[in-house]
Design a protein around this motif. Structure first.
Motif, PDB file in Angstrom:
ATOM      1  N   GLN A 189       0.880  -1.260   0.073  1.00 41.29           N
ATOM      2  CA  GLN A 189       0.094   0.034   0.142  1.00 41.29           C
ATOM      3  C   GLN A 189       0.769   1.385  -0.070  1.00 41.29           C
ATOM      4  OE1 GLN A 189      -3.704   0.180   2.548  1.00 41.29           O
ATOM      5  NE2 GLN A 189      -2.902  -1.848   3.226  1.00 41.29           N
ATOM      6  N   LEU A 190       1.999   1.505   0.858  1.00 41.43           N
ATOM      7  CA  LEU A 190       2.773   2.521   0.867  1.00 41.43           C
ATOM      8  C   LEU A 190       3.548   2.682  -0.330  1.00 41.43           C
ATOM      9  CD1 LEU A 190       3.806   1.684   4.563  1.00 41.43           C
ATOM     10  CD2 LEU A 190       2.426   3.679   3.771  1.00 41.43           C
ATOM     11  N   GLU A 191       4.064   1.541  -1.037  1.00 41.76           N
ATOM     12  CA  GLU A 191       4.730   1.582  -2.037  1.00 41.76           C
ATOM     13  C   GLU A 191       3.986   2.072  -3.228  1.00 41.76           C
ATOM     14  OE1 GLU A 191       8.679  -1.418  -1.726  1.00 41.76           O
ATOM     15  OE2 GLU A 191       6.621  -2.208  -2.584  1.00 41.76           O
ATOM     16  N   ALA A 192       2.523   1.947  -3.168  1.00 43.25           N
ATOM     17  CA  ALA A 192       1.623   2.218  -4.299  1.00 43.25           C
ATOM     18  C   ALA A 192       1.543   3.726  -4.019  1.00 43.25           C
ATOM     19  CB  ALA A 192       0.254   1.449  -4.108  1.00 43.25           C
ATOM     20  N   GLY A 193       1.782   4.319  -3.139  1.00 45.89           N
ATOM     21  CA  GLY A 193       1.437   5.840  -3.089  1.00 45.89           C
ATOM     22  C   GLY A 193       0.924   6.390  -1.566  1.00 45.89           C
ATOM     23  N   ALA A 194       0.432   5.462  -0.754  1.00 44.48           N
ATOM     24  CA  ALA A 194      -0.036   5.959   0.498  1.00 44.48           C
ATOM     25  C   ALA A 194       1.149   6.501   1.277  1.00 44.48           C
ATOM     26  CB  ALA A 194      -0.637   4.818   1.147  1.00 44.48           C
ATOM     27  N   ASP A 195       0.657   7.856   1.886  1.00 48.32           N
ATOM     28  CA  ASP A 195       1.599   8.585   2.744  1.00 48.32           C
ATOM     29  C   ASP A 195       1.614   8.299   4.080  1.00 48.32           C
ATOM     30  OD1 ASP A 195       1.807  10.709   0.347  1.00 48.32           O
ATOM     31  OD2 ASP A 195      -0.294  10.727   0.939  1.00 48.32           O
ATOM     32  N   ILE A 196       0.674   7.467   4.728  1.00 48.01           N
ATOM     33  CA  ILE A 196       0.605   7.391   6.231  1.00 48.01           C
ATOM     34  C   ILE A 196       0.030   5.866   6.276  1.00 48.01           C
ATOM     35  CG2 ILE A 196      -0.716   8.213   8.469  1.00 48.01           C
ATOM     36  CD1 ILE A 196      -0.350  11.043   7.110  1.00 48.01           C
ATOM     37  N   LEU A 197       0.478   5.427   7.721  1.00 51.80           N
ATOM     38  CA  LEU A 197      -0.065   4.125   7.891  1.00 51.80           C
ATOM     39  C   LEU A 197      -0.709   4.264   9.026  1.00 51.80           C
ATOM     40  CD1 LEU A 197      -0.013   0.960   7.358  1.00 51.80           C
ATOM     41  CD2 LEU A 197       1.883   1.117   8.935  1.00 51.80           C
ATOM     42  N   THR A 198      -1.893   3.726   9.070  1.00 49.88           N
ATOM     43  CA  THR A 198      -2.896   3.155  10.424  1.00 49.88           C
ATOM     44  C   THR A 198      -2.936   1.905  10.581  1.00 49.88           C
ATOM     45  OG1 THR A 198      -4.131   5.489  10.040  1.00 49.88           O
ATOM     46  CG2 THR A 198      -5.135   3.693  11.351  1.00 49.88           C
ATOM     47  N   ILE A 199      -3.086   1.341  11.956  1.00 49.56           N
ATOM     48  CA  ILE A 199      -3.272   0.107  12.180  1.00 49.56           C
ATOM     49  C   ILE A 199      -4.225   0.069  13.466  1.00 49.56           C
ATOM     50  CG2 ILE A 199      -2.335  -2.158  12.994  1.00 49.56           C
ATOM     51  CD1 ILE A 199       0.533  -1.119  12.415  1.00 49.56           C
ATOM     52  N   SER A 200      -5.247  -0.361  13.076  1.00 49.36           N
ATOM     53  CA  SER A 200      -6.432  -0.398  13.980  1.00 49.36           C
ATOM     54  C   SER A 200      -6.636  -1.957  14.473  1.00 49.36           C
ATOM     55  CB  SER A 200      -8.009  -0.067  13.278  1.00 49.36           C
ATOM     56  OG  SER A 200      -7.719   1.044  12.740  1.00 49.36           O
ATOM     57  N   ASP A 201      -6.496  -2.003  15.714  1.00 53.04           N
ATOM     58  CA  ASP A 201      -6.613  -3.445  16.495  1.00 53.04           C
ATOM     59  C   ASP A 201      -7.719  -3.339  17.511  1.00 53.04           C
ATOM     60  OD1 ASP A 201      -5.980  -5.944  16.769  1.00 53.04           O
ATOM     61  OD2 ASP A 201      -3.851  -5.710  17.420  1.00 53.04           O
ATOM     62  N   PRO A 202      -9.042  -3.524  17.199  1.00 57.15           N
ATOM     63  CA  PRO A 202      -9.913  -3.242  18.200  1.00 57.15           C
ATOM     64  C   PRO A 202     -10.033  -4.818  19.116  1.00 57.15           C
ATOM     65  CG  PRO A 202     -11.055  -3.687  15.951  1.00 57.15           C
ATOM     66  CD  PRO A 202      -9.642  -3.188  15.757  1.00 57.15           C
ATOM     67  N   SER A 203      -9.659  -5.781  18.551  1.00 57.05           N
ATOM     68  CA  SER A 203      -9.748  -6.778  19.406  1.00 57.05           C
ATOM     69  C   SER A 203      -8.525  -6.973  20.416  1.00 57.05           C
ATOM     70  CB  SER A 203      -9.717  -8.214  18.638  1.00 57.05           C
ATOM     71  OG  SER A 203     -10.845  -8.188  17.791  1.00 57.05           O
ATOM     72  N   GLY A 204      -7.412  -6.189  19.986  1.00 56.37           N
ATOM     73  CA  GLY A 204      -6.184  -6.191  20.963  1.00 56.37           C
ATOM     74  C   GLY A 204      -6.340  -5.264  22.082  1.00 56.37           C
ATOM     75  N   THR A 205      -7.647  -4.941  22.701  1.00 53.64           N
ATOM     76  CA  THR A 205      -7.818  -3.971  23.602  1.00 53.64           C
ATOM     77  C   THR A 205      -7.179  -4.469  25.111  1.00 53.64           C
ATOM     78  OG1 THR A 205      -9.490  -3.145  25.070  1.00 53.64           O
ATOM     79  CG2 THR A 205     -10.132  -5.050  23.917  1.00 53.64           C
ATOM     80  N   GLY A 206      -6.685  -3.657  25.869  1.00 52.55           N
ATOM     81  CA  GLY A 206      -6.144  -3.926  27.107  1.00 52.55           C
ATOM     82  C   GLY A 206      -7.168  -4.375  28.194  1.00 52.55           C
ATOM     83  N   GLU A 207      -8.386  -4.057  28.009  1.00 54.33           N
ATOM     84  CA  GLU A 207      -9.611  -4.483  28.554  1.00 54.33           C
ATOM     85  C   GLU A 207      -9.863  -6.116  28.500  1.00 54.33           C
ATOM     86  OE1 GLU A 207     -13.177  -1.303  29.475  1.00 54.33           O
ATOM     87  OE2 GLU A 207     -12.720  -1.777  27.277  1.00 54.33           O
ATOM     88  N   ILE A 208      -9.816  -6.724  27.321  1.00 53.68           N
ATOM     89  CA  ILE A 208      -9.726  -8.028  27.190  1.00 53.68           C
ATOM     90  C   ILE A 208      -8.305  -8.722  27.674  1.00 53.68           C
ATOM     91  CG2 ILE A 208      -9.952 -10.073  25.489  1.00 53.68           C
ATOM     92  CD1 ILE A 208     -11.910  -7.906  23.904  1.00 53.68           C
ATOM     93  N   LEU A 209      -7.346  -8.205  26.940  1.00 52.21           N
ATOM     94  CA  LEU A 209      -6.148  -8.863  27.358  1.00 52.21           C
ATOM     95  C   LEU A 209      -5.312  -8.732  28.634  1.00 52.21           C
ATOM     96  CD1 LEU A 209      -4.257  -8.115  23.821  1.00 52.21           C
ATOM     97  CD2 LEU A 209      -5.384 -10.205  24.641  1.00 52.21           C
ATOM     98  N   GLY A 210      -5.564  -7.594  29.279  1.00 51.54           N
ATOM     99  CA  GLY A 210      -4.687  -7.143  30.398  1.00 51.54           C
ATOM    100  C   GLY A 210      -3.449  -6.659  29.939  1.00 51.54           C
ATOM    101  N   ALA A 211      -2.839  -6.005  30.929  1.00 51.00           N
ATOM    102  CA  ALA A 211      -1.623  -5.282  30.478  1.00 51.00           C
ATOM    103  C   ALA A 211      -0.318  -6.231  30.073  1.00 51.00           C
ATOM    104  CB  ALA A 211      -0.989  -4.310  31.816  1.00 51.00           C
ATOM    105  N   LYS A 212      -0.190  -7.543  30.593  1.00 51.12           N
ATOM    106  CA  LYS A 212       0.818  -8.220  30.388  1.00 51.12           C
ATOM    107  C   LYS A 212       0.615  -8.911  29.101  1.00 51.12           C
ATOM    108  CE  LYS A 212       2.973 -12.747  31.878  1.00 51.12           C
ATOM    109  NZ  LYS A 212       2.700 -13.358  30.498  1.00 51.12           N
ATOM    110  N   ASN A 213      -0.471  -9.501  28.854  1.00 49.54           N
ATOM    111  CA  ASN A 213      -0.985  -9.938  27.375  1.00 49.54           C
ATOM    112  C   ASN A 213      -1.128  -9.052  26.242  1.00 49.54           C
ATOM    113  OD1 ASN A 213      -0.865 -12.766  28.304  1.00 49.54           O
ATOM    114  ND2 ASN A 213      -3.095 -12.576  28.637  1.00 49.54           N
ATOM    115  N   PHE A 214      -1.410  -7.837  26.682  1.00 51.80           N
ATOM    116  CA  PHE A 214      -1.351  -6.764  25.733  1.00 51.80           C
ATOM    117  C   PHE A 214       0.176  -6.457  25.391  1.00 51.80           C
ATOM    118  CE2 PHE A 214      -0.724  -2.469  24.292  1.00 51.80           C
ATOM    119  CZ  PHE A 214      -1.693  -2.139  23.285  1.00 51.80           C
ATOM    120  N   ASN A 215       0.771  -6.248  26.304  1.00 50.56           N
ATOM    121  CA  ASN A 215       2.286  -6.251  25.873  1.00 50.56           C
ATOM    122  C   ASN A 215       3.113  -7.222  25.114  1.00 50.56           C
ATOM    123  OD1 ASN A 215       4.943  -4.545  26.324  1.00 50.56           O
ATOM    124  ND2 ASN A 215       5.597  -6.256  27.128  1.00 50.56           N
TER     125      ASN A 215
END
Length: 339
Positions: A189-215
């Motif tokens: 995507q970036l090589e095609a011409g995108a300027d900025i990268l966004t990574i969205s990880d809604p399932s990677g929330t600390g509320e579910i994982l806890g601090a240790k597993n989030f890390n």
């Protein structure tokens, strides 16, 4: 400043004339029915046609909604490319995974590698190439589904979370495979011409994982992606995390992104006080965007800005039935705001 210059500078921690107003795309969908009707382009066709995909995100900018282009409009492209079955949705519903390709993390070798030269991965890349020629002053945002969210789109989520506790070694094998594929798709995507990268990880929330597993299972792999792709993302990188962030402030500081985006249930002032090395993006309630009047929305937007957000943005993906006039309030507030 033009929109690209403004967003670049904010992500670099530099002063700007006013806050940018963006909605990245991907999980943080920016497309609404009003603009589909204005542009005479609609879902689900736009998910599989690069010209339609480009026209829709360009239409959001052209109709004074946001100051960026962002594709795709869902978080199923990678999962489908790796073997998941996906229902493409309707004009007012997003695509969703309907069948997982594996039953446990042990089976990760059954997954396909994403081929950026075919399927919807190619559609996204071709749309970026088209957008690159439309307006060089508008930033194009590449989007990736976060590694935890992608892994739990390939494997039933409850099984995934249980295996983090019971079979962490197998989960790490899956996460490494997933992350390598995300790097491949993000780089394309970036090589095609995108300027900025966004990574969205809604399932990677600390509320579910806890601090240790989030890390261990979220932050480590998010940073692996950022480290591999930051040299390609000329304008910078953004990570979006859902849920309450109070339990993972320390871990958020360890993320290598230029900005952090988060849910409307999280207090902006608390994030500003506890996360010191990133631009803060957000966090106007998407429920309010769809259901509130313009006066109430102005109050919410100005409250976000007064609380210290550097980039004004919806807190999550926008509801497709949200009215264009409501969305325009964000940009109007950003343009009129003088910190």
């Amino acid at each position: 400043m033009n929109p690209k210059e403004r967003l670049y500078k904010v992500l670099q921690g530099k002063k700007v004339d006013r806050p940018p107003c963006i909605c990245p795309g991907g999980m943080m969908n920016m497309i609404i029915e009003d603009v589909m009707d204005i542009e005479n382009v609609s879902w689900p066709d736009a998910h599989t046609n690069p010209n339609m995909m480009a026209d829709l995100t360009y239409g959001m900018y052209k109709n004074k909604a946001f100051e960026n282009f962002g594709v795709p409009f869902c978080m199923t492209v990678e999962a489908e490319g790796m073997g998941a079955s996906v229902y493409m949705g309707t004009k007012n519903t997003e695509p969703r995974v309907t069948k997982y390709p594996i039953n446990s993390s042990k089976e990760y070798k059954k997954l396909k590698n994403i081929n950026v030269n075919e399927g919807r991965a190619k559609v996204v890349i071709d749309a970026i190439k088209i957008l690159k020629e439309k307006d060089k002053d508008v930033p194009i945002i590449a989007n990736l589904t976060g590694p935890v969210s992608l892994a739990s789109s390939l494997l039933e989520p409850m099984v995934y979370y249980k295996e983090i506790r019971k079979n962490p070694g197998d989960v790490h094998n899956l996460m490494n495979f997933v992350t390598d594929n995300l790097i491949t798709f993000g780089k394309a995507q970036l090589e095609a011409g995108a300027d900025i990268l966004t990574i969205s990880d809604p399932s990677g929330t600390g509320e579910i994982l806890g601090a240790k597993n989030f890390n261990e299972f979220a932050a480590f792999y998010l940073n692996k992606i950022i480290d591999e792709l930051s040299n390609y993302a000329e304008g910078g990188t953004i990570i979006h995390i859902c849920g309450r962030l109070k339990s993972i402030y320390k871990e958020l500081n360890s993320l290598h992104s230029n900005a952090i985006s988060f849910d409307s249930i999280t207090n902006v002032k608390q994030v500003k006080e506890n996360v010191s090395n990133k631009a803060i993006m957000g966090n106007v309630s998407t429920f309010a965007l769809e259901n509130s009047d313009k006066v109430s929305l102005e109050t919410m937007c100005n409250s976000c800005l007064d609380s210290g957000v550097d980039i004004l943005s919806p807190a999550c993906g926008i509801g497709v039935r949200t009215k264009l006039d409501n969305i325009k309030v964000l940009l109007e507030c950003a343009k009129n705001y003088n910190r």
